[in-house]
Design a protein around this motif. Structure first.
Motif, PDB file in Angstrom:
ATOM      1  N   ILE A 170     -34.656 -15.659 -28.659  1.00 46.19           N
ATOM      2  CA  ILE A 170     -35.806 -16.416 -28.901  1.00 46.19           C
ATOM      3  C   ILE A 170     -36.175 -17.720 -28.868  1.00 46.19           C
ATOM      4  O   ILE A 170     -35.291 -18.429 -29.655  1.00 46.19           O
ATOM      5  CB  ILE A 170     -36.224 -15.886 -30.780  1.00 46.19           C
ATOM      6  CG1 ILE A 170     -35.911 -14.399 -30.924  1.00 46.19           C
ATOM      7  CG2 ILE A 170     -37.418 -16.369 -31.252  1.00 46.19           C
ATOM      8  CD1 ILE A 170     -36.073 -13.905 -32.617  1.00 46.19           C
ATOM      9  N   HIS A 171     -36.987 -18.146 -28.280  1.00 45.64           N
ATOM     10  CA  HIS A 171     -37.297 -19.551 -28.288  1.00 45.64           C
ATOM     11  C   HIS A 171     -38.566 -20.030 -28.752  1.00 45.64           C
ATOM     12  O   HIS A 171     -39.597 -19.563 -28.644  1.00 45.64           O
ATOM     13  CB  HIS A 171     -37.578 -19.997 -26.807  1.00 45.64           C
ATOM     14  CG  HIS A 171     -36.242 -20.286 -26.086  1.00 45.64           C
ATOM     15  ND1 HIS A 171     -35.233 -19.317 -25.685  1.00 45.64           N
ATOM     16  CD2 HIS A 171     -35.890 -21.648 -25.444  1.00 45.64           C
ATOM     17  CE1 HIS A 171     -34.225 -20.204 -24.790  1.00 45.64           C
ATOM     18  NE2 HIS A 171     -34.656 -21.415 -24.693  1.00 45.64           N
ATOM     19  N   PHE A 172     -38.264 -20.583 -30.141  1.00 49.73           N
ATOM     20  CA  PHE A 172     -39.263 -20.839 -31.061  1.00 49.73           C
ATOM     21  C   PHE A 172     -39.031 -22.383 -31.825  1.00 49.73           C
ATOM     22  O   PHE A 172     -38.051 -22.605 -32.161  1.00 49.73           O
ATOM     23  CB  PHE A 172     -39.282 -19.756 -32.325  1.00 49.73           C
ATOM     24  CG  PHE A 172     -40.412 -19.940 -33.029  1.00 49.73           C
ATOM     25  CD1 PHE A 172     -41.767 -20.134 -32.463  1.00 49.73           C
ATOM     26  CD2 PHE A 172     -40.719 -19.691 -34.377  1.00 49.73           C
ATOM     27  CE1 PHE A 172     -43.000 -20.161 -33.045  1.00 49.73           C
ATOM     28  CE2 PHE A 172     -41.726 -19.744 -35.024  1.00 49.73           C
ATOM     29  CZ  PHE A 172     -42.945 -19.849 -34.566  1.00 49.73           C
ATOM     30  N   VAL A 206     -43.555 -26.022 -21.222  1.00 47.73           N
ATOM     31  CA  VAL A 206     -43.399 -25.099 -22.334  1.00 47.73           C
ATOM     32  C   VAL A 206     -42.551 -25.893 -23.458  1.00 47.73           C
ATOM     33  O   VAL A 206     -42.954 -27.053 -23.782  1.00 47.73           O
ATOM     34  CB  VAL A 206     -43.161 -23.729 -21.977  1.00 47.73           C
ATOM     35  CG1 VAL A 206     -43.104 -22.939 -23.395  1.00 47.73           C
ATOM     36  CG2 VAL A 206     -44.160 -23.120 -20.985  1.00 47.73           C
ATOM     37  N   GLU A 207     -41.199 -25.294 -23.363  1.00 43.43           N
ATOM     38  CA  GLU A 207     -40.350 -26.241 -24.320  1.00 43.43           C
ATOM     39  C   GLU A 207     -40.026 -27.532 -24.042  1.00 43.43           C
ATOM     40  O   GLU A 207     -39.288 -28.430 -24.546  1.00 43.43           O
ATOM     41  CB  GLU A 207     -39.174 -25.110 -24.636  1.00 43.43           C
ATOM     42  CG  GLU A 207     -38.093 -25.040 -23.516  1.00 43.43           C
ATOM     43  CD  GLU A 207     -38.697 -24.042 -22.663  1.00 43.43           C
ATOM     44  OE1 GLU A 207     -39.644 -23.296 -22.666  1.00 43.43           O
ATOM     45  OE2 GLU A 207     -37.774 -23.957 -21.570  1.00 43.43           O
ATOM     46  N   TRP A 208     -40.081 -27.820 -22.647  1.00 45.51           N
ATOM     47  CA  TRP A 208     -39.855 -29.115 -22.073  1.00 45.51           C
ATOM     48  C   TRP A 208     -41.025 -30.030 -22.124  1.00 45.51           C
ATOM     49  O   TRP A 208     -41.343 -31.057 -21.401  1.00 45.51           O
ATOM     50  CB  TRP A 208     -39.405 -28.943 -20.775  1.00 45.51           C
ATOM     51  CG  TRP A 208     -37.892 -28.642 -20.524  1.00 45.51           C
ATOM     52  CD1 TRP A 208     -37.396 -27.609 -20.755  1.00 45.51           C
ATOM     53  CD2 TRP A 208     -37.012 -29.368 -19.789  1.00 45.51           C
ATOM     54  NE1 TRP A 208     -36.170 -27.443 -20.357  1.00 45.51           N
ATOM     55  CE2 TRP A 208     -35.754 -28.724 -19.897  1.00 45.51           C
ATOM     56  CE3 TRP A 208     -36.891 -30.812 -19.299  1.00 45.51           C
ATOM     57  CZ2 TRP A 208     -34.764 -29.091 -19.427  1.00 45.51           C
ATOM     58  CZ3 TRP A 208     -35.717 -31.310 -19.048  1.00 45.51           C
ATOM     59  CH2 TRP A 208     -34.688 -30.607 -18.946  1.00 45.51           C
ATOM     60  N   PHE A 226     -24.793 -22.812 -27.330  1.00 38.44           N
ATOM     61  CA  PHE A 226     -24.810 -24.178 -26.788  1.00 38.44           C
ATOM     62  C   PHE A 226     -25.599 -24.323 -25.433  1.00 38.44           C
ATOM     63  O   PHE A 226     -25.454 -23.462 -24.689  1.00 38.44           O
ATOM     64  CB  PHE A 226     -23.649 -24.766 -26.791  1.00 38.44           C
ATOM     65  CG  PHE A 226     -22.701 -25.134 -28.260  1.00 38.44           C
ATOM     66  CD1 PHE A 226     -23.280 -25.999 -28.912  1.00 38.44           C
ATOM     67  CD2 PHE A 226     -22.006 -24.197 -28.714  1.00 38.44           C
ATOM     68  CE1 PHE A 226     -22.940 -26.035 -30.255  1.00 38.44           C
ATOM     69  CE2 PHE A 226     -21.288 -24.266 -29.955  1.00 38.44           C
ATOM     70  CZ  PHE A 226     -21.824 -25.312 -30.849  1.00 38.44           C
ATOM     71  N   ASP A 227     -26.211 -25.404 -25.232  1.00 34.17           N
ATOM     72  CA  ASP A 227     -27.003 -25.459 -24.268  1.00 34.17           C
ATOM     73  C   ASP A 227     -27.342 -27.163 -23.923  1.00 34.17           C
ATOM     74  O   ASP A 227     -26.824 -27.753 -25.048  1.00 34.17           O
ATOM     75  CB  ASP A 227     -28.332 -25.052 -24.393  1.00 34.17           C
ATOM     76  CG  ASP A 227     -29.031 -24.796 -23.082  1.00 34.17           C
ATOM     77  OD1 ASP A 227     -28.501 -25.159 -21.833  1.00 34.17           O
ATOM     78  OD2 ASP A 227     -30.456 -24.261 -23.128  1.00 34.17           O
ATOM     79  N   GLY A 228     -27.822 -27.663 -23.031  1.00 34.33           N
ATOM     80  CA  GLY A 228     -28.068 -29.303 -22.865  1.00 34.33           C
ATOM     81  C   GLY A 228     -26.737 -30.086 -22.805  1.00 34.33           C
ATOM     82  O   GLY A 228     -26.569 -31.126 -22.967  1.00 34.33           O
TER      83      GLY A 228
HETATM   84  O1  FHN Z   1     -33.461 -26.446 -20.522  1.00 34.13           O
HETATM   85  C1  FHN Z   1     -33.204 -25.087 -21.064  1.00 34.13           C
HETATM   86  C2  FHN Z   1     -34.336 -24.001 -21.112  1.00 34.13           C
HETATM   87  O2  FHN Z   1     -35.429 -24.780 -21.886  1.00 34.13           O
HETATM   88  C3  FHN Z   1     -34.004 -22.820 -21.764  1.00 34.13           C
HETATM   89  O3  FHN Z   1     -33.531 -23.324 -23.252  1.00 34.13           O
HETATM   90  C4  FHN Z   1     -32.597 -22.549 -21.054  1.00 34.13           C
HETATM   91  C5  FHN Z   1     -32.334 -21.169 -21.649  1.00 34.13           C
HETATM   92  O4  FHN Z   1     -31.032 -20.919 -21.127  1.00 34.13           O
HETATM   93  N1  FHN Z   1     -31.748 -23.210 -21.165  1.00 34.13           N
HETATM   94  C6  FHN Z   1     -31.843 -24.525 -20.560  1.00 34.13           C
HETATM   95  C7  FHN Z   1     -31.852 -24.691 -19.269  1.00 34.13           C
HETATM   96  O5  FHN Z   1     -30.372 -24.278 -18.808  1.00 34.13           O
END
Ligand code: FHN
Length: 414
Positions: free
Chosen positions: A35-37, A53-55, A186-188
């Motif tokens: 869920i991306h919220f 969108v989220e960016w 985790f991400d980013g």
């Molecule tokens: O930049 C994010 C993107 O917005 C999204 O969250 C995805 C989901 O895996 N992960 C990043 C890009 O790898």
């Protein structure tokens, strides 16, 4: 006929040494909901003529004053944790991963670390992560949190990275201690689109030690480090089906249900239940999970298009979920042209996309078929040795427009 010799790699087994106790539930789940919220949802994918969108903050060059003002109006009063959990459950999903903080740095829980959060900044008194945790627990669904290491909002990410890391750990401590998540996503961590990102392998190791010291059972993805095989518990192919086994790491493909992660009013390009089921079976046959994303509307409600796609998968799963949940790579057969084959213990599941009166299975390691049936149907399936394996001869037609499943009982040499 004599058993066919094992091909290289056929010694891979579903419950291998990589699936320790921590990851056992994860390796059995096979299907989860992403869920991306966040406050980006309020823009609904549009800022002037710019579509993102989220960016959206970054890609559309929105000034922080504007983004913060918009976030102050974020009022997800229709977010219904129980409805979302029921939606996941109906779809056959066994876990949910929700963005606790995306790259915009906005915390979806009432963090004490800063005021850039849903309660303090937007004045929304409910704690959505708590509600989701409670609903998930009540329904036997695991809950995980996505957490972006990259943070556009906190100036310390650029100005004073050690200070930022201290705050990030404080937030993660809150999340792990207060909500006891089953998983941290985790991400980013990457440097490609943010060359100033100082996140290193050492940072990853340190963070892994930090979160495991609070919760030894918390599963983490490999973006806790730099996506190496040794980072975290599993690999994270994005929008791409995981490669063939054997893999040196558990795998989870994350995928959008339309084209975007967060909510965009213009994105109605929903994947069909047929495509989603086929992707799911493909991944299960490789021993990998599918984490399928939804992006709720700014009110917190899930759009009709997204829930319909999930519903379609759920209808298939209601009859055929045994072919997915708890299954993995067979190690025994080559993948046929008519579909995919998964295995759970002494059962093979033939997920047949293209039904035929004779379905051939190439045997790569020894096993004997002792019986077969169509899931959700009384029509018998006879089986005979043929060529390099077996022919399955169903007596009736396909019973499912997406994919009909034949369950086969097998015995393997001790
Ligand atoms: O930049 C994010 C993107 O917005 C999204 O969250 C995805 C989901 O895996 N992960 C990043 C890009 O790898």
């Amino acid at each position: 006929p004599a058993p066919v010799a094992a091909a290289p790699g056929d010694n891979y087994v579903v419950d291998d040494a990589l699936s320790g106790t921590r990851t056992r539930w994860f390796d059995e789940a096979r299907f989860g909901m992403f869920i991306h919220f966040g406050p980006y949802a309020v823009y609904q994918g549009q800022y002037g003529t710019c579509r993102e969108v989220e960016w959206i903050k970054r890609q559309c060059n929105i000034p922080w004053s504007d983004y913060e003002a918009k976030a102050a109006t974020f009022n997800p009063s229709s977010f219904n944790a129980n409805a979302i959990v029921q939606m996941a459950k109906q779809a056959g999903q066994k876990y949910i991963v929700i963005t606790s903080k995306h790259h915009d740095g906005f915390a979806m829980w009432p963090t004490r670390v800063n005021r850039w959060n849903l309660r303090d900044h937007s004045g929304f008194s409910r704690d959505l992560l708590r509600e989701l945790k409670d609903a998930a627990t009540a329904n036997g669904i695991k809950l995980g949190f996505y957490y972006s290491i990259w943070d556009w909002h906190d100036p310390d990410f650029v100005a004073n990275f050690p200070a930022y890391v201290t705050k990030m750990k404080a937030q993660l401590q809150e999340l792990v201690t207060n909500y006891d998540p089953a998983l941290l996503w985790f991400d980013g961590e990457w440097a490609e689109t943010n060359p100033t990102n100082p996140w290193s392998e050492q940072n990853g190791e340190d963070l892994e030690r930090f979160v495991r010291a609070i919760s030894p059972q918390v599963v983490t993805n490999n973006r806790i480090g730099k996506r190496r095989l040794v980072d975290g518990d599993y690999g994270t192919p994005e929008q791409a089906l995981a490669g063939s086994p054997p893999s040196a790491q558990l795998q989870e493909t994350c995928m959008t249900i339309n084209n975007t992660w967060g909510y965009a009013a213009w994105d109605t390009n929903f994947k069909s239940p047929t495509q989603l089921v086929r992707d799911l079976a493909h991944l299960a046959s490789n021993g990998a999970n599918l984490l399928l994303n939804i992006g709720p509307m700014p009110t917190g409600a899930v759009s009709a298009g997204q829930s319909a796609a999930l519903n379609g998968v759920g209808t298939w799963m209601a009859t055929n979920g045994a072919a997915i949940t708890g299954t993995g790579y067979t190690g025994l057969v080559g993948q046929p042209t008519w579909g995919k084959v998964t295995r759970k213990g002494n059962k093979l599941y033939l997920v047949v996309n293209n039904w035929a009166t004779t379905l051939h299975l190439s045997q790569r390691s020894p096993f004997t078929v002792t019986g077969a049936r169509v899931l959700g149907s009384a029509s018998p399936v006879s089986v005979r040795r043929a060529g390099d394996g077996y022919d399955f001869l169903p007596s009736g037609g396909a019973t499912n427009a997406i994919a009909t499943v034949i369950e086969a009982d097998i015995t393997t040499p001790a």
